[in-house]
Design a protein around this motif. Structure first.
Motif: not given
Length: 456
Positions: A450-456
């Motif tokens: 499971e991957i979570w990525r934040f906005p830059e």
């Protein structure tokens, strides 16, 4: 490719090593990672030295702005205000902007930004809790403030700002280890399907593009001959440890090619990887140190526990290991001897360490915090963050804290005293570990990463 068998007679031969690693692994998981309901948790807070309330920051000397009036410096109306009002005004600005831009404006703003009190006050106003949990010299307050504020922003409104991806086309059995590399652009995962998979996350989220996954190793039966259970990285190399008693080393700079293999005496349950040594904790109660660059890698092997070694962390001075025997053992690398043994009521299954803070999760769902000072680790705090069973993974940095559990949740916190939980993510199966790098979080799930990525 260097291959070596760990053989050290210093502590004699263990007669309880199973000849069937598959049965051994199943018994271990049933015993150590069982998801039975826990009795009511009793927080036995240690007798410790009190941590000062950092919120009580004195305001003497802050009545007037430190304007110097240097020749050639134009004083704006802002800088004629009392310092309290200047700091209040700055609180509306992004901390990265304050740190990067304001020192270039004038000497007065440069001095304000460089003052530790500026950031301590900002943190206190933002979170209103004791921080950091472990006092330390030369603490990077600006970096911690940035991490704290970004953590709160990223996970506000139940994490709606984050992008979530479930990578389910690689493994066909539970994933037990996950590790992010290169600021979150690569991910490595180890599974009970015996495979270690390299995931290229650079294409994550782009239309008509799939995340490339590569099974490491050339064997048709899998990366290992037993469950791929533990992972550790140093520079561009990743080491995978398995229930088949081997450690394999992979070079990410060479597209994951195998560059080394070390054979131990028993199942490899945890790893620590430093530039000069590879440290392994194994099922046969031993902590073993290797030099993976040498043709004969074995340096030393010590039986430090009376039950399997569950977790370890290491730096240039210490190796700290926890065992199923409910002990925490500190091995002094310089003195080549055990410097401290701590007996606990429960065992620690996962640890994260950056001197002087060691955070650990135990089999009762509690988080323990230790401070290292003068070579001694002191138990400072015990926190109940809401997990109802075993904590399987923990990641801590100056401004972030993540924990995963067999209660099928991953919790997002800020590392205050006590931690403040920002969000709880619920899954359909147990969550076996967590890794954080850059703007990416990865968790080990049931046949998925499971991957979570934040906005830059």
């Amino acid at each position: 490719m260097a291959t070596a068998r760990g053989a050290d007679c210093e502590n004699g031969t263990d007669g309880d090593i199973s000849e069937d690693p598959e049965r051994q692994a199943l018994d271990y998981v049933s015993r150590v990672l069982g998801t039975l309901a826990l009795p009511d948790k009793v927080q036995q807070l240690p007798h410790t030295l009190p941590v000062e309330a950092q919120g009580c920051i004195k305001h003497e000397g802050l009545k007037k702005s430190p304007v110097t009036g240097d020749h050639g410096e134009t004083l704006s109306l802002l800088l004629l205000l009392p310092l309290e009002l200047i700091l209040h005004t700055l609180s509306y600005l992004d901390p990265r902007f304050i740190l990067d831009v304001l020192p270039l404006v004038c000497r007065t703003l440069r001095d304000i930004v460089a003052d530790e009190v500026t950031w301590r006050l900002r943190v206190q106003r933002r979170i209103g809790a004791n921080f950091p949990v472990v006092e330390q010299e030369q603490f990077d307050w600006p970096a911690a403030c940035i991490e704290l504020e970004e953590q709160v922003s990223n996970w506000s409104d139940k994490g709606k700002k984050t992008e979530h991806f479930s990578l389910g086309e690689g493994h066909f059995a539970p994933v037990d280890a996950v590790l992010l590399l290169e600021k979150g652009s690569l991910c490595v995962s180890g599974s009970r399907d015996r495979n270690v998979i390299l995931w290229d996350l650079k294409q994550l989220g782009k239309k008509q593009e799939k995340v490339k996954c590569t099974v490491l190793g050339a064997a048709k039966t899998g990366t290992h001959k037993g469950w791929a259970w533990s992972l550790a990285a140093c520079d561009t190399c990743v080491c995978s440890g398995s229930w088949d008693s081997t450690m394999k080393i992979w070079d990410m700079a060479a597209d994951g090619q195998q560059v080394g293999e070390i054979r131990g005496r028993a199942a490899i349950l945890c790893l620590g990887y430093l530039p000069d040594i590879l440290v392994a904790g194994s099922y046969d109660k031993r902590v073993t140190m290797y030099d993976p660059r040498a043709s004969n890698p074995l340096i030393k092997s010590r039986r430090l526990h009376s039950r399997p070694v569950l977790s370890l962390v290491a730096d240039d001075r210490h190796v700290v290991s926890s065992g199923e025997d409910r002990t925490l053992v500190v091995f002094d690398r310089r003195a080549n001897a055990v410097s401290q043994t701590v007996q606990m009521d429960n065992y620690l299954f996962c640890m994260t360490y950056e001197a002087p803070q060691l955070w650990a999760g135990n089999n009762q769902g509690l988080i323990h915090v230790y401070g290292s000072h003068g070579g001694t680790f002191q138990h400072l705090r015990c926190f109940d963050v809401g997990h109802t069973s075993q904590i399987t993974g923990i990641c801590h940095s100056a401004g972030t804290l993540y924990s995963t559990s067999t209660d099928k949740t991953m919790k997002v916190h800020i590392p205050t005293d006590p931690p403040r939980t920002l969000h709880t993510l619920t899954h359909s199966h147990v969550v076996n570990g967590v890794s954080v790098a850059g703007d990416t979080v990865a968790a080990a799930g049931e046949q998925t990463v499971e991957i979570w990525r934040f906005p830059e």
